[in-house]
Write a protein that holds these residues in place. Structure first.
Motif, PDB file in Angstrom:
ATOM      1  N   ALA A 117      -0.178  -3.058  -5.700  1.00  0.00           N
ATOM      2  CA  ALA A 117      -1.491  -3.692  -5.561  1.00  0.00           C
ATOM      3  C   ALA A 117      -2.040  -4.131  -6.912  1.00  0.00           C
ATOM      4  O   ALA A 117      -3.180  -4.584  -6.990  1.00  0.00           O
ATOM      5  N   ASP A 118      -1.223  -4.001  -7.962  1.00  0.00           N
ATOM      6  CA  ASP A 118      -1.645  -4.343  -9.317  1.00  0.00           C
ATOM      7  C   ASP A 118      -2.875  -3.521  -9.703  1.00  0.00           C
ATOM      8  O   ASP A 118      -3.817  -4.034 -10.290  1.00  0.00           O
ATOM      9  N   ARG A 146      -6.481  -5.052  -1.642  1.00  0.00           N
ATOM     10  CA  ARG A 146      -5.059  -5.014  -2.030  1.00  0.00           C
ATOM     11  C   ARG A 146      -4.526  -3.585  -1.996  1.00  0.00           C
ATOM     12  O   ARG A 146      -3.413  -3.339  -1.537  1.00  0.00           O
ATOM     13  N   ILE A 147      -5.338  -2.648  -2.481  1.00  0.00           N
ATOM     14  CA  ILE A 147      -4.917  -1.241  -2.487  1.00  0.00           C
ATOM     15  C   ILE A 147      -4.739  -0.740  -1.061  1.00  0.00           C
ATOM     16  O   ILE A 147      -3.725  -0.106  -0.736  1.00  0.00           O
ATOM     17  N   GLU A 148      -5.675  -1.027  -0.187  1.00  0.00           N
ATOM     18  CA  GLU A 148      -5.582  -0.568   1.203  1.00  0.00           C
ATOM     19  C   GLU A 148      -4.392  -1.200   1.910  1.00  0.00           C
ATOM     20  O   GLU A 148      -3.693  -0.528   2.685  1.00  0.00           O
ATOM     21  N   ASP A 149      -4.124  -2.487   1.648  1.00  0.00           N
ATOM     22  CA  ASP A 149      -2.953  -3.149   2.238  1.00  0.00           C
ATOM     23  C   ASP A 149      -1.661  -2.477   1.782  1.00  0.00           C
ATOM     24  O   ASP A 149      -0.766  -2.219   2.588  1.00  0.00           O
ATOM     25  N   ALA A 150      -1.564  -2.229   0.492  1.00  0.00           N
ATOM     26  CA  ALA A 150      -0.342  -1.613  -0.040  1.00  0.00           C
ATOM     27  C   ALA A 150      -0.175  -0.189   0.492  1.00  0.00           C
ATOM     28  O   ALA A 150       0.947   0.221   0.820  1.00  0.00           O
ATOM     29  N   LEU A 151      -1.268   0.545   0.606  1.00  0.00           N
ATOM     30  CA  LEU A 151      -1.178   1.903   1.153  1.00  0.00           C
ATOM     31  C   LEU A 151      -0.697   1.882   2.601  1.00  0.00           C
ATOM     32  O   LEU A 151       0.037   2.780   3.027  1.00  0.00           O
ATOM     33  N   ALA A 152      -1.090   0.864   3.364  1.00  0.00           N
ATOM     34  CA  ALA A 152      -0.641   0.761   4.757  1.00  0.00           C
ATOM     35  C   ALA A 152       0.871   0.659   4.840  1.00  0.00           C
ATOM     36  O   ALA A 152       1.478   1.148   5.795  1.00  0.00           O
ATOM     37  N   ARG A 197       4.583   7.801  -3.322  1.00  0.00           N
ATOM     38  CA  ARG A 197       4.401   6.545  -2.584  1.00  0.00           C
ATOM     39  C   ARG A 197       3.018   5.954  -2.817  1.00  0.00           C
ATOM     40  O   ARG A 197       2.854   4.740  -2.847  1.00  0.00           O
ATOM     41  N   VAL A 198       2.019   6.821  -3.019  1.00  0.00           N
ATOM     42  CA  VAL A 198       0.683   6.322  -3.364  1.00  0.00           C
ATOM     43  C   VAL A 198       0.743   5.609  -4.713  1.00  0.00           C
ATOM     44  O   VAL A 198       0.170   4.529  -4.884  1.00  0.00           O
ATOM     45  N   GLN A 199       1.471   6.181  -5.669  1.00  0.00           N
ATOM     46  CA  GLN A 199       1.607   5.528  -6.976  1.00  0.00           C
ATOM     47  C   GLN A 199       2.331   4.185  -6.852  1.00  0.00           C
ATOM     48  O   GLN A 199       1.951   3.204  -7.497  1.00  0.00           O
TER      49      GLN A 199
END
Length: 184
Positions: free
Chosen positions: A102-103, A139-145, A94-96
Motif C-alpha cells: 500500500a506504499d 490503500r492500506i485497507e485494500d492491501a490488508l483484504a 503479512r500485515v507488513q
C-alpha cells in the motif's frame, strides 16, 4: 474497514463476491439440494486449486534465490495462498507486506490482536494537512483484504496521540551568587 462500495473491487474481491452472489441465488431458488451441490462444487474446486498452489509453493521454496518472494508480494497470489492457508508468513508478517504493498511502510503497527482481528496503526512522520490520509487508508485497507483478511478492524491513530517520550528535566546547582527565593 471502510465500506467496500466506495472503492473499485480488485479481481479477487470481485470474483469472491460473484461466487457468493451465485450461491445466494441458488439458495434462494428454493431447492436445498441444488444449493448443497453448488457449495460442494465450490469446495471441490477450492481443494483442487489449493493442492496446485501448495505444489507451486513447495517447488519454488526449494529454488536458489528468492523466487517465492514474488508470489508472496503479489496481492492476488498472496490472497490465494492465504485463502488456502499456504502463506508461510504469520499474520504480523503479512500485515507488513500489506503496508509495503500500500506504499505505507512508514506506518507503525501499534497493536495487532489476531483473535479479534483488530489492528491499530500510526503513521510515522505524519504531518501537514492530512489531505491524502483518506486515500492512504483506503490503500492500506485494500492491501490488508488481500494479505491479511483476518484483520477485520483497522484503527488509525491521529498523529501525536501515541505515547510520548518523557520530557527531560535538567536538575543542577544554582548559578553562583544566587540565593533561594525564600531566603531573601
Amino acid at each position: 474497514m471502510a465500506a467496500q462500495d466506495a472503492r473499485p473491487a480488485r479481481p479477487a474481491e470481485a470474483t469472491a463476491r460473484r461466487v457468493e452472489e451465485i450461491l445466494e441465488r441458488l439458495a434462494a431458488h428454493g431447492d436445498p439440494a441444488v444449493a448443497r451441490t453448488a457449495e460442494d462444487l465450490v469446495s471441490a474446486l477450492m481443494e483442487f486449486y489449493g493442492s496446485g498452489l501448495a505444489r507451486v509453493v513447495a517447488l519454488l521454496s526449494g529454488r536458489s534465490g528468492t523466487p517465492l518472494e514474488a508470489l508472496l508480494d503479489d496481492e492476488l497470489a498472496a490472497g490465494l495462498l492465504v485463502l488456502h492457508d499456504l502463506h508461510p508468513d504469520d499474520l504480523a508478517g503479512r500485515v507488513q507486506r500489506a503496508l509495503r504493498a500500500a506504499d505505507a511502510a512508514s506506518a507503525e503497527v501499534t497493536a495487532l490482536d489476531a483473535e479479534s482481528g483488530r489492528l491499530r496503526l500510526r503513521e510515522e512522520g505524519a504531518g501537514g494537512c492530512g489531505c491524502g490520509a483518506g486515500a492512504a487508508r483506503g490503500r492500506i485497507e485494500d492491501a490488508l483484504a488481500c494479505f491479511a483478511p483476518e484483520v477485520v478492524s483497522v484503527e488509525f491513530e491521529e498523529p501525536g496521540t501515541g505515547a510520548r517520550e518523557p520530557v527531560l528535566l535538567q536538575i543542577g546547582t544554582r548559578p553562583p551568587g544566587t540565593r533561594p527565593a525564600d531566603a531573601r
